[in-house]
Design a protein around this motif. Structure first.
Motif, PDB file in Angstrom:
ATOM      1  N   ALA A  36      44.233  28.912 -97.556  1.00 27.97           N
ATOM      2  CA  ALA A  36      43.959  30.348 -97.621  1.00 27.97           C
ATOM      3  C   ALA A  36      42.552  30.668 -98.094  1.00 27.97           C
ATOM      4  O   ALA A  36      41.923  31.587 -97.600  1.00 27.97           O
ATOM      5  N   THR A  37      42.019  29.873 -99.024  1.00 25.54           N
ATOM      6  CA  THR A  37      40.727  30.254 -99.579  1.00 25.54           C
ATOM      7  C   THR A  37      39.608  29.477 -98.907  1.00 25.54           C
ATOM      8  O   THR A  37      39.829  28.402 -98.348  1.00 25.54           O
ATOM      9  N   MET A  38      38.400  30.009 -98.967  1.00 21.12           N
ATOM     10  CA  MET A  38      37.244  29.370 -98.343  1.00 21.12           C
ATOM     11  C   MET A  38      37.002  27.999 -98.976  1.00 21.12           C
ATOM     12  O   MET A  38      36.695  27.038 -98.287  1.00 21.12           O
ATOM     13  N   ASP A  39      37.157  27.911-100.295  1.00 20.73           N
ATOM     14  CA  ASP A  39      36.899  26.642-100.968  1.00 20.73           C
ATOM     15  C   ASP A  39      37.898  25.575-100.533  1.00 20.73           C
ATOM     16  O   ASP A  39      37.529  24.426-100.301  1.00 20.73           O
ATOM     17  N   ALA A  40      39.153  25.964-100.412  1.00 22.92           N
ATOM     18  CA  ALA A  40      40.171  25.006 -99.988  1.00 22.92           C
ATOM     19  C   ALA A  40      39.871  24.529 -98.570  1.00 22.92           C
ATOM     20  O   ALA A  40      40.020  23.346 -98.255  1.00 22.92           O
ATOM     21  N   ILE A  41      39.413  25.434 -97.719  1.00 22.80           N
ATOM     22  CA  ILE A  41      39.085  25.053 -96.345  1.00 22.80           C
ATOM     23  C   ILE A  41      37.895  24.110 -96.329  1.00 22.80           C
ATOM     24  O   ILE A  41      37.869  23.104 -95.623  1.00 22.80           O
ATOM     25  N   ALA A  42      36.900  24.406 -97.166  1.00 20.77           N
ATOM     26  CA  ALA A  42      35.733  23.527 -97.255  1.00 20.77           C
ATOM     27  C   ALA A  42      36.171  22.124 -97.657  1.00 20.77           C
ATOM     28  O   ALA A  42      35.762  21.126 -97.055  1.00 20.77           O
ATOM     29  N   GLU A  43      37.047  22.073 -98.655  1.00 20.19           N
ATOM     30  CA  GLU A  43      37.553  20.795 -99.150  1.00 20.19           C
ATOM     31  C   GLU A  43      38.287  20.051 -98.033  1.00 20.19           C
ATOM     32  O   GLU A  43      38.025  18.876 -97.760  1.00 20.19           O
ATOM     33  N   GLY A  44      39.192  20.762 -97.364  1.00 24.08           N
ATOM     34  CA  GLY A  44      39.968  20.161 -96.284  1.00 24.08           C
ATOM     35  C   GLY A  44      39.075  19.702 -95.149  1.00 24.08           C
ATOM     36  O   GLY A  44      39.224  18.590 -94.634  1.00 24.08           O
ATOM     37  N   THR A  48      33.649  21.229 -86.301  1.00 28.03           N
ATOM     38  CA  THR A  48      32.863  22.289 -86.937  1.00 28.03           C
ATOM     39  C   THR A  48      33.346  23.654 -86.462  1.00 28.03           C
ATOM     40  O   THR A  48      33.490  24.587 -87.251  1.00 28.03           O
ATOM     41  N   GLU A  49      33.626  23.744 -85.143  1.00 22.81           N
ATOM     42  CA  GLU A  49      34.116  25.020 -84.615  1.00 22.81           C
ATOM     43  C   GLU A  49      35.432  25.407 -85.263  1.00 22.81           C
ATOM     44  O   GLU A  49      35.647  26.563 -85.627  1.00 22.81           O
ATOM     45  N   GLN A  50      36.315  24.388 -85.388  1.00 26.95           N
ATOM     46  CA  GLN A  50      37.612  24.673 -86.004  1.00 26.95           C
ATOM     47  C   GLN A  50      37.427  25.140 -87.439  1.00 26.95           C
ATOM     48  O   GLN A  50      38.103  26.049 -87.903  1.00 26.95           O
ATOM     49  N   THR A  51      36.494  24.476 -88.133  1.00 25.20           N
ATOM     50  CA  THR A  51      36.221  24.872 -89.515  1.00 25.20           C
ATOM     51  C   THR A  51      35.747  26.309 -89.541  1.00 25.20           C
ATOM     52  O   THR A  51      36.164  27.106 -90.387  1.00 25.20           O
ATOM     53  N   ALA A  52      34.870  26.639 -88.580  1.00 24.86           N
ATOM     54  CA  ALA A  52      34.357  28.008 -88.534  1.00 24.86           C
ATOM     55  C   ALA A  52      35.496  28.996 -88.333  1.00 24.86           C
ATOM     56  O   ALA A  52      35.567  30.020 -89.014  1.00 24.86           O
ATOM     57  N   ALA A  53      36.409  28.644 -87.425  1.00 23.92           N
ATOM     58  CA  ALA A  53      37.526  29.553 -87.164  1.00 23.92           C
ATOM     59  C   ALA A  53      38.356  29.734 -88.431  1.00 23.92           C
ATOM     60  O   ALA A  53      38.749  30.847 -88.780  1.00 23.92           O
ATOM     61  N   ALA A  54      38.596  28.610 -89.119  1.00 22.15           N
ATOM     62  CA  ALA A  54      39.397  28.692 -90.345  1.00 22.15           C
ATOM     63  C   ALA A  54      38.679  29.524 -91.403  1.00 22.15           C
ATOM     64  O   ALA A  54      39.279  30.356 -92.080  1.00 22.15           O
ATOM     65  N   LEU A  55      37.350  29.304 -91.514  1.00 25.89           N
ATOM     66  CA  LEU A  55      36.597  30.059 -92.520  1.00 25.89           C
ATOM     67  C   LEU A  55      36.578  31.543 -92.171  1.00 25.89           C
ATOM     68  O   LEU A  55      36.674  32.402 -93.041  1.00 25.89           O
ATOM     69  N   GLN A  56      36.482  31.823 -90.879  1.00 25.45           N
ATOM     70  CA  GLN A  56      36.485  33.218 -90.451  1.00 25.45           C
ATOM     71  C   GLN A  56      37.797  33.884 -90.870  1.00 25.45           C
ATOM     72  O   GLN A  56      37.816  34.980 -91.418  1.00 25.45           O
ATOM     73  N   ARG A  57      38.889  33.129 -90.620  1.00 23.74           N
ATOM     74  CA  ARG A  57      40.191  33.653 -90.971  1.00 23.74           C
ATOM     75  C   ARG A  57      40.263  33.926 -92.472  1.00 23.74           C
ATOM     76  O   ARG A  57      40.693  34.989 -92.918  1.00 23.74           O
ATOM     77  N   ALA A  58      39.778  32.935 -93.257  1.00 27.41           N
ATOM     78  CA  ALA A  58      39.822  33.100 -94.705  1.00 27.41           C
ATOM     79  C   ALA A  58      38.974  34.289 -95.135  1.00 27.41           C
ATOM     80  O   ALA A  58      39.367  35.054 -96.014  1.00 27.41           O
ATOM     81  N   ALA A  59      37.809  34.433 -94.478  1.00 27.77           N
ATOM     82  CA  ALA A  59      36.923  35.541 -94.853  1.00 27.77           C
ATOM     83  C   ALA A  59      37.591  36.875 -94.537  1.00 27.77           C
ATOM     84  O   ALA A  59      37.537  37.816 -95.338  1.00 27.77           O
ATOM     85  N   LEU A  60      38.260  36.931 -93.378  1.00 26.49           N
ATOM     86  CA  LEU A  60      38.953  38.167 -93.008  1.00 26.49           C
ATOM     87  C   LEU A  60      40.045  38.484 -94.024  1.00 26.49           C
ATOM     88  O   LEU A  60      40.175  39.615 -94.471  1.00 26.49           O
ATOM     89  N   THR A  61      40.803  37.428 -94.384  1.00 30.17           N
ATOM     90  CA  THR A  61      41.864  37.621 -95.366  1.00 30.17           C
ATOM     91  C   THR A  61      41.282  38.138 -96.665  1.00 30.17           C
ATOM     92  O   THR A  61      41.795  39.083 -97.260  1.00 30.17           O
ATOM     93  N   ARG A  62      40.172  37.513 -97.068  1.00 25.90           N
ATOM     94  CA  ARG A  62      39.552  37.895 -98.334  1.00 25.90           C
ATOM     95  C   ARG A  62      39.126  39.368 -98.277  1.00 25.90           C
ATOM     96  O   ARG A  62      39.391  40.139 -99.197  1.00 25.90           O
ATOM     97  N   ASP A  63      38.479  39.733 -97.154  1.00 31.31           N
ATOM     98  CA  ASP A  63      38.029  41.112 -97.030  1.00 31.31           C
ATOM     99  C   ASP A  63      39.208  42.070 -97.069  1.00 31.31           C
ATOM    100  O   ASP A  63      39.150  43.141 -97.665  1.00 31.31           O
ATOM    101  N   MET A  64      40.296  41.630 -96.398  1.00 29.73           N
ATOM    102  CA  MET A  64      41.460  42.491 -96.336  1.00 29.73           C
ATOM    103  C   MET A  64      42.043  42.687 -97.734  1.00 29.73           C
ATOM    104  O   MET A  64      42.399  43.792 -98.118  1.00 29.73           O
TER     105      MET A  64
END
Lengths: 899, 234
Positions: A524-532, A636-652
């Motif tokens: 869910a979080t950007m940091d967790a995605i970075a780690e993963g 990298t693209e997949q990571t971007a998609a995941a980060l985008q999702r996390a960013a959207l969630t965060r903004d929401m």
């Protein structure tokens, strides 16, 4: 030429013009050879610009000690060079950052093709200049025609010098203006002889024969022709932009076929020249044979040839297929290719003997496409496919042992069968052994097995027995058959194995990718995605990986695998570059290639979410092959998609929090206005009644009105106190004045106050013996308990009973307030301690002293500040009643135990 | 009207009733009390009070519901008690047929004046006033004459219609919507700009000083009110 004006300008042409806007303009002074006076011409032109009032700065100019040149340079502002430390030596280089900071209108930078000292931001000066242009600075520079990439091998042929410093043609073609500085060869030679020109160009100096008239003439011709082409291109561009019907190119399309052979760079350059001459678009293509993996060296050659083609402006394609000529022709027809450029193949002799070379097969099948053959460079020793020797080396001693065992087995079986089968037929048994070895162990062991079989067969079964003597020459046939079977079967089996390996690899990669996507989607979080992402990319590529995410203005290391928490300054710079420019930086890129990491921007659309860094040097420091590169890109693209999702969630979430805060604020305002207005109405109404109609109101009513005024004023005071308390509790500014207090005394006071406020409820204090004192702030606890009791009074009918009691258990003193009212609906129970939450029945109850729904929240805040807890239980019994439990740490008991 | 006027206070805040009751009694009212919509409607139906004081925030629903139900069969005066900032609520109440409103918190004197105006109006509904004098302006509705200090003021038919509508409701507030529906017709209920223009013209003609109106008063955000008439006229 008849000029017809048509209504529409070509969109491409307009687009190209548009993309130039905002960029600085590039002017290149081109010469055929060193010494023709490019720098002098540039400086003279710059001086006249300066005289015209323009802000001109000489970023870097090499005068080579020429007096005339130095004179022109006088009077121009010169940018100091920046020191760069490389291998413990300080080198002085062009100061890119200085130039960007100075931001003149026009900057002069000599030597377009110059290679920067390692450690500079960009490896090449033309990349520095590109950045200057992007920053909106006009740049003038100089270039010798021999440094142009596509002319590289032509120049080699003319001058026998391989020029290492090259400039991609597309950069040259993008120049807004080309100025040809021309000097006839004789004159140049004369100036050289007179010592007017001292040539410092290392390439030229290395070979004395460079300045031969025929060389200079040929180079001059190249320069002139190139400049003329530029003029033509500029003309066409302008005509297209202005929608002038003109001499469009004749629809030629050129296809360069690139393979792992040494001819490929030549093929690419030839195709580029052809394309330029015909003003035609061109495509570079390579065919991957399905199932045939290339070894690392071949893969690298193909990749570098494709990269070269791309830098020369080609479109790049990779095709897959088994039948090379078929695949190529199908593609060529699809793309309307008119000319194919291909290298003259030089496969192994065996291969040539078995199959005609690719160009011949192409020519045979294509009737409508012209084919250009490019010869192999003379010094090439590169082979297209792994040699037999190499393939043999792939087998381990164990494989040879298996082969020997197989032959021994064949011997045993043959000995057994020798009684019933004629010995001539026994050779078939040995054939089995050869076949087995070939399939199982590869070419080497198979050949070994055939030799061994032949010898064994000869020794045991061919007369004269038990000798290696061969009586008849035809008996050698067996050996020949064995060998052929060995090689053919091993090759086929090898290909099959390779195919299986490749497809297993693909499956693994697919699974990896799937795993990766699945794993990231759960985070869910950007940091967790970075780690993963870091750990997954590391697992896929087997290299150290790091992920950097922006934090404020900084780019910080969010995750790395293997764990790493530091990135040196150069690495950080490269990462930041990759982030801000949304382009790859670091190892083998145009920016800070000295950094061992390659940084890729993680982006979707035009938002960059972070940077992925991959270590490219170290124990397995080979560059990534294109397969791994593609995998990395996908990851990298997949990571971007995941980060985008996390960013959207965060903004929401933050938007929701903002909405929530807004709601709370509105509720607060509404509540405050309601809860203040009622007592105020009461006070104002009572006071004005007394003032206006005092004489008409009897004595007891007057007393009642005055009492009303006092009580409502007290209620207001209470409410103000509660509001202040919640503010202090929420800001963490609640100060506790702890003392040893008797809860019974406080409960008594609260009951008295509640009665005084006119509650008709039955209020009962049930106090057991031996309730210890608690260490707490008396006035705050009284406020908390008062709020709880007021809440009970507000939510129960006046006929109810409210019991206050205490229990002591396991280190806690629990103060309980129990009513027998309707209870709290289960759905509301979890929220009752939140701010501004009031049940419907409490909405209008003016005797809820919390007033704005703060009472219970304050009670909880006070209890938490004391290290205690508050809890609501409902229903208490028989589906009715609410019990609030305030638990205090039994400090006295704990102190006794610990001391 | 025989005996004391009877007032019904509909409010669920005991504190309000506590001071209203003595004040109303001191002004000669007989006071009854209801806490819910249902009780209030029941009481009005059975007891037929002379005036209702209605708080809009009731525990079991919206006080406006009382107006809606009562107005289907009774035109007894209803004065609404409401918070100052709840314009929409007040307008809705007036449109439903409430006679007037009082902002909370209020001085009892003001409330009594509003109650008197509302009750007087109820009587006037049965016999239209022949004339009204307000702020030095004499309005004779029957002879369609408007004079100030004896001098006749010429009005257009629309202006006169507007003025008489306000006069008919003298002392009470009328919403923009009510004026527009009565004077311009139901189709124009949202054309408040007509109203502003006509009120402006009317003020120019009838007010002693148009920028300090004494006759037609503005109730910001709600509507207009014409003075109840000079006290001497009573």
């Amino acid at each position: 030429m008849s000029v017809t004006v048509t209504a529409r300008a070509s969109p491409d042409a307009l687009l190209a013009l548009a993309s130039k806007e905002g960029r600085g303009r590039l002017k290149i002074f081109v010469g055929a050879a060193p010494g023709v006076g490019k720098t002098f011409a540039m400086l003279s032109a710059a001086r006249s610009e300066q005289a015209g009032g323009r802000d001109v700065v000489a970023g870097l100019v090499e005068t080579h000690g020429r007096r005339e040149t130095e004179q022109v340079l006088q009077g121009l502002e010169q940018l100091p060079r920046a020191p760069i430390v490389y291998r413990h030596r300080v080198m002085r280089e062009f100061d890119l950052d200085g130039a960007l900071a100075r931001k003149p209108s026009l900057l002069l930078v000599d030597e377009f093709a110059h290679t920067n000292v390692p450690g500079s931001r960009h490896p090449k000066r033309w990349q520095d200049i590109d950045e200057l242009l992007a920053a909106g600075i006009d740049v003038w520079t100089t270039l010798n025609i021999q440094h142009l990439e596509s002319l590289n091998d032509v120049v080699l042929k003319i001058s026998k010098i391989r020029v290492r410093e090259t400039v991609p043609d597309k950069v040259f073609d993008r120049a807004d203006e080309i100025v040809l500085v021309d000097l006839p060869p004789d004159e140049l030679l004369k100036r050289l002889a007179e010592g007017k020109v001292y040539v410092q160009d290392t390439a030229a100096r290395a070979v004395e024969s460079f300045f031969k008239p025929q060389n200079l003439t040929a180079l001059r011709e190249l320069a002139l022709r190139r400049a003329a082409e530029r003029v033509d291109a500029a003309l066409v561009e302008r005509m297209q932009a202005q929608a002038i019907e003109g001499p469009w190119a004749a629809g030629e399309r050129i296809l360069a076929c690139v393979g792992p052979d040494a001819a490929s760079p030549g093929v690419v350059r030839t195709a580029k020249r052809l394309a330029d001459l015909m003003d035609a678009p061109w495509i570079a293509v390579t065919v991957e044979r399905s199932g045939v993996g290339l070894d690392a060296a071949s893969r690298k050659r193909v990749d570098s040839a494709l990269k070269l083609a791309e830098s020369l402006g080609a479109e790049i394609h990779t095709l897959t297929g088994n039948d090379l000529p078929d695949e190529l022709l199908r593609f060529a027809r699809f793309e309307n290719v008119t000319q194919i450029v291909i290298g003259r193949a030089r496969g192994g002799t065996l291969r040539q003997w078995l199959q005609r070379p690719l160009p011949q097969r192409l020519m045979q099948r294509s009737t409508d496409i012209a084919i250009h053959l490019v010869p192999l460079p003379a010094d090439s020793t590169v082979r297209t496919s792994p040699s037999l020797v190499a393939r043999m080396n792939a087998s381990t001693p164990a494989h040879f042992l298996y082969a020997a065992v197989a032959v021994a087995g064949a011997l045993l079986v043959s000995r057994g069968l020798a009684q019933v089968i004629p010995s001539a037929s026994l050779s078939a048994v040995f054939l089995m052994a050869v076949l087995f070895s070939a399939v199982k162990s590869g070419v080497g062991p198979a050949i070994f097995a055939s030799a061994l079989s032949f010898l064994t067969y000869n020794f045991f079964f061919i007369a004269p027995l038990y000798t290696f003597t061969i009586a008849e020459p035809y008996e050698l046939l067996a050996l020949l058959v064995y060998l052929v079977v060995a090689v053919v079967a091993a090759t086929l089996a090898g290909r099959l194995r390779e195919q299986a390996r490749v497809s297993a690899g693909r499956v693994r990669a697919m699974r990896r990718l799937y795993e990766f996507t699945r794993r990231l989607s759960g985070l869910a979080t950007m940091d967790a995605i970075a780690e993963g992402a870091a750990s997954e990319i590391h697992a896929s590529l087997g290299r150290p990986v790091m992920v950097l995410l922006p934090q404020g203005d900084e780019l910080v290391l969010a995750a790395a695998w293997p764990p790493e928490d530091l990135l040196d300054e150069a690495g950080t710079m490269a990462a930041r570059w990759a982030f801000t420019h949304a382009e790859a930086a670091g190892f083998e890129t145009g920016t800070l290639p000295i950094v061992p990491w390659r940084f890729l921007p993680v982006r979707t659309g035009d938002t960059t979410y972070g940077v992925v860094g991959v270590m490219m040097q170290g124990k397995d420091g080979a560059a990534l092959d294109s397969e791994a590169q593609a995998l990395l890109d996908t990851l990298t693209e997949q990571t971007a998609a995941a980060l985008q999702r996390a960013a959207l969630t965060r903004d929401m979430v933050s938007a929701r929090t903002a909405t929530e805060t807004e709601r709370v604020r509105n509720t607060l305002l509404a509540s405050i206005s309601h809860d203040f207005r009622t007592p105020l109405s009461s006070i104002l109404g009572s006071a004005t009644s007394l003032l206006t109609y005092g004489d008409k109101i009897d004595a007891s009513a007057t007393r009642d009105l005055l009492a009303n005024i006092r009580e409502e004023a007290e209620g207001l005071d209470e409410m103000v106190r509660n509001l202040l308390s919640i503010t202090r509790i929420e800001s963490g500014a609640l100060e506790l004045r702890r003392d040893w207090i008797d809860l019974r005394e406080i409960a008594g006071r609260v009951i008295a106050a509640t009665r005084r406020r006119g509650a008709a409820h039955r209020l009962v204090l049930e106090w057991p013996a031996e309730v210890p004192l608690v260490n707490a702030d008396a006035s705050l606890i009284e406020q908390a308990l008062g709020n709880i009791v007021a809440n009970a009074v507000a939510h129960t009918p006046p006929t109810s009973t409210i019991v206050i009691d205490a229990v002591v258990e396991a280190g806690w003193v629990r103060l309980r307030v129990t009513d027998d009212g309707p209870g709290i609906p289960a759905a509301d129970l979890p929220q009752i301690f939140e701010r501004f939450v009031q049940s419907a029945s409490a909405k209008t109850a003016s005797n809820d002293r919390g007033g704005v729904g703060l009472g219970l929240a304050i009670a909880r805040g006070i209890m938490l500040a004391h290290g205690g807890t508050i809890l609501a239980v409902s229903p208490v019994e028989a589906g009715r009643g609410t019990r609030m439990v305030l638990s205090f740490v039994d400090t006295a008991a704990t102190e006794v135990k610990t001391s | 009207m025989s005996g004391k006027p009877r007032a019904l206070v509909v409010d669920d805040e005991p504190a309000i009733l506590r001071f209203l009751k003595p004040a109303l009694e001191a002004n000669g009212y007989e006071v009854a009390h209801a806490e819910t919509v249902t009780d209030a409607v029941k009481h009005i139906a059975s007891q037929a009070p002379d005036i209702v004081l209605l708080d809009l925030g009731l525990a079991d629903g919206d006080g406006k519901e009382v107006i809606r139900q009562v107005r289907s069969w009774s035109d007894l005066p209803i004065v609404v008690l409401s918070a100052r900032e709840r314009e929409a609520e007040k307008i809705a109440s007036l449109d439903l047929g409430a006679d007037d409103y009082v902002n909370k918190p209020f001085a009892t004197g003001e409330l009594m004046a509003r109650m008197r105006a509302a009750m007087r109006h109820r009587m006037q509904r049965h016999d239209e006033p022949a004339a009204l004098t307000v702020g030095g302006l004499e309005i004779d509705a029957v002879r369609r004459r408007v004079t100030r200090g004896g001098a006749e003021i010429k009005l257009t038919p629309k202006e006169f219609e507007l003025l008489t509508f306000l006069v008919r409701h003298a002392g009470r507030v009328v919403t923009h919507r009510q004026i527009l529906a009565a004077v311009w017709g139901p189709a124009h209920t949202s054309d408040t700009q007509y109203l502003r223009v006509y009120i402006g013209q009317l003020r120019q003609k009838i007010e002693a000083r148009a920028d300090e109106p004494q006759v037609i008063l503005t109730e910001p955000g709600i509507g207009y009110r014409i003075g109840a008439g000079d006290e001497t006229q009573r």
